[in-house]
Design a protein around this motif. Sequence first.
Motif, PDB file in Angstrom:
ATOM      1  N   ALA A  24      -3.183 -19.827  -2.817  1.00 26.36           N
ATOM      2  CA  ALA A  24      -4.049 -18.641  -2.851  1.00 26.36           C
ATOM      3  C   ALA A  24      -3.736 -17.698  -1.697  1.00 26.36           C
ATOM      4  O   ALA A  24      -4.539 -16.831  -1.370  1.00 26.36           O
ATOM      5  N   GLU A  25      -2.547 -17.857  -1.085  1.00 21.27           N
ATOM      6  CA  GLU A  25      -2.152 -16.985   0.024  1.00 21.27           C
ATOM      7  C   GLU A  25      -1.303 -15.835  -0.507  1.00 21.27           C
ATOM      8  O   GLU A  25      -0.307 -16.057  -1.202  1.00 21.27           O
ATOM      9  N   LEU A  26      -1.689 -14.621  -0.159  1.00 16.56           N
ATOM     10  CA  LEU A  26      -0.979 -13.429  -0.618  1.00 16.56           C
ATOM     11  C   LEU A  26       0.073 -13.030   0.406  1.00 16.56           C
ATOM     12  O   LEU A  26      -0.179 -13.043   1.617  1.00 16.56           O
ATOM     13  N   LEU A  27       1.245 -12.662  -0.103  1.00 16.89           N
ATOM     14  CA  LEU A  27       2.325 -12.196   0.767  1.00 16.89           C
ATOM     15  C   LEU A  27       2.154 -10.708   1.045  1.00 16.89           C
ATOM     16  O   LEU A  27       2.105  -9.897   0.112  1.00 16.89           O
ATOM     17  N   LEU A  28       2.037 -10.337   2.311  1.00 14.05           N
ATOM     18  CA  LEU A  28       1.950  -8.933   2.716  1.00 14.05           C
ATOM     19  C   LEU A  28       2.975  -8.667   3.806  1.00 14.05           C
ATOM     20  O   LEU A  28       3.300  -9.556   4.611  1.00 14.05           O
ATOM     21  N   THR A  29       3.462  -7.434   3.849  1.00 14.51           N
ATOM     22  CA  THR A  29       4.367  -7.061   4.932  1.00 14.51           C
ATOM     23  C   THR A  29       3.565  -6.945   6.228  1.00 14.51           C
ATOM     24  O   THR A  29       2.335  -6.884   6.220  1.00 14.51           O
ATOM     25  N   ASP A  30       4.269  -6.887   7.340  1.00 20.09           N
ATOM     26  CA  ASP A  30       3.585  -6.773   8.636  1.00 20.09           C
ATOM     27  C   ASP A  30       2.798  -5.471   8.734  1.00 20.09           C
ATOM     28  O   ASP A  30       1.892  -5.355   9.560  1.00 20.09           O
ATOM     29  N   ALA A  31       3.135  -4.485   7.874  1.00 23.74           N
ATOM     30  CA  ALA A  31       2.378  -3.230   7.837  1.00 23.74           C
ATOM     31  C   ALA A  31       1.141  -3.347   6.944  1.00 23.74           C
ATOM     32  O   ALA A  31       0.390  -2.384   6.779  1.00 23.74           O
ATOM     33  N   GLY A  32       0.923  -4.513   6.347  1.00 26.39           N
ATOM     34  CA  GLY A  32      -0.246  -4.729   5.513  1.00 26.39           C
ATOM     35  C   GLY A  32      -0.086  -4.222   4.094  1.00 26.39           C
ATOM     36  O   GLY A  32      -1.073  -4.074   3.377  1.00 26.39           O
ATOM     37  N   THR A  33       1.145  -3.974   3.680  1.00 24.17           N
ATOM     38  CA  THR A  33       1.398  -3.455   2.326  1.00 24.17           C
ATOM     39  C   THR A  33       2.012  -4.539   1.448  1.00 24.17           C
ATOM     40  O   THR A  33       2.462  -5.572   1.939  1.00 24.17           O
ATOM     41  N   ALA A  82       7.213 -10.232   6.903  1.00 25.11           N
ATOM     42  CA  ALA A  82       6.079 -10.453   5.992  1.00 25.11           C
ATOM     43  C   ALA A  82       5.446 -11.796   6.319  1.00 25.11           C
ATOM     44  O   ALA A  82       6.046 -12.629   7.003  1.00 25.11           O
ATOM     45  N   SER A  83       4.227 -11.988   5.841  1.00 25.92           N
ATOM     46  CA  SER A  83       3.552 -13.264   6.092  1.00 25.92           C
ATOM     47  C   SER A  83       2.530 -13.522   4.989  1.00 25.92           C
ATOM     48  O   SER A  83       2.129 -12.607   4.259  1.00 25.92           O
ATOM     49  N   PHE A  84       2.097 -14.773   4.881  1.00 23.59           N
ATOM     50  CA  PHE A  84       1.096 -15.180   3.902  1.00 23.59           C
ATOM     51  C   PHE A  84      -0.275 -15.252   4.569  1.00 23.59           C
ATOM     52  O   PHE A  84      -0.399 -15.758   5.680  1.00 23.59           O
TER      53      PHE A  84
END
Length: 285
Positions: A24-33, A82-84
């Motif tokens: 249930a972890e969403l991948l987002l870039t470090d900019a939050g996009t 990016a991070s989860f």
Amino acid sequence: MAQAPVTDTLEPVQPRRWLAFRGAELLLTDAGTLPVGDALTALGGLPLRTQSLGMPADAGTGAGLPCQAAELPADAAPPPGASFTHLKRLNDQLPDGLRRLAARALELIEWDRAHQFCGACGAATMQPGDAKVKRCTNPACGREHYPRVSPVVIVAVERGDEILLGRSHHFAPGFYSTLAGFVDAGESAEEAIHREIAEEVALRVRNIRYLASQPWPFPHSLMLGYQADYDGGDIVCAPDEIEHADFFHVDALPASLPGPTTIAHWLLRDFCMRHGRPWPPRRGG
Ligand SMILES: [Zn+2]
């Protein structure tokens, strides 16, 4: 069961905006996009499954690119930059449109994973194009399986200027919320409220009013928010479900309450505002 990455449904030349999940972890870039690109460059690897989300107009995602839900392997490492983050932790941070789209993405991934085979006859299913239906390939069966939604009632029981709040054993210390429970088979939402409140705290309620609903994709709930009036009984907590519950005065609410994007928060805010109190509540210390 080990599963090979799904690649034949992807058109690698067309970049997409990805709602990619590891659990249930969403991948987002470090900019939050949302990551953009083909699967390999945007996600750092190939997904186990994907579902088209079309081109949502109000997704907080920018225009002009199709959105795609994806499930990444449990051991997937995020690509550089990016991070989860667990979707529950992101809930209060994402713009409304993106939060709704992420909920839909996560629920569709769960549906896809759980309906590879027909629940009626065990034959494989197929999905015609982007339609959100899994059709049984056994001609003698042919059953269609749609994404499942499980209704949950969540209810603010009010007694004059007091509101019933409780905490489960797994809540963080000091955290309280309104009571909630799944609607049972063959049950109306109102019947579920009467039963849940009786089971969890041994109270009777009356004058049930509907307030609002919210998808809660863990894994496929639809929260139905209600208000009800106290009608009698003394609080006796079901020991396996409720650690503590009590009526809290509007001026003495617990310090730790549900975040602003939850139904429980809307129920509490509505209660405070109807009693002429500021929101968020002042802390008397
Ligand atoms: Zn079947």
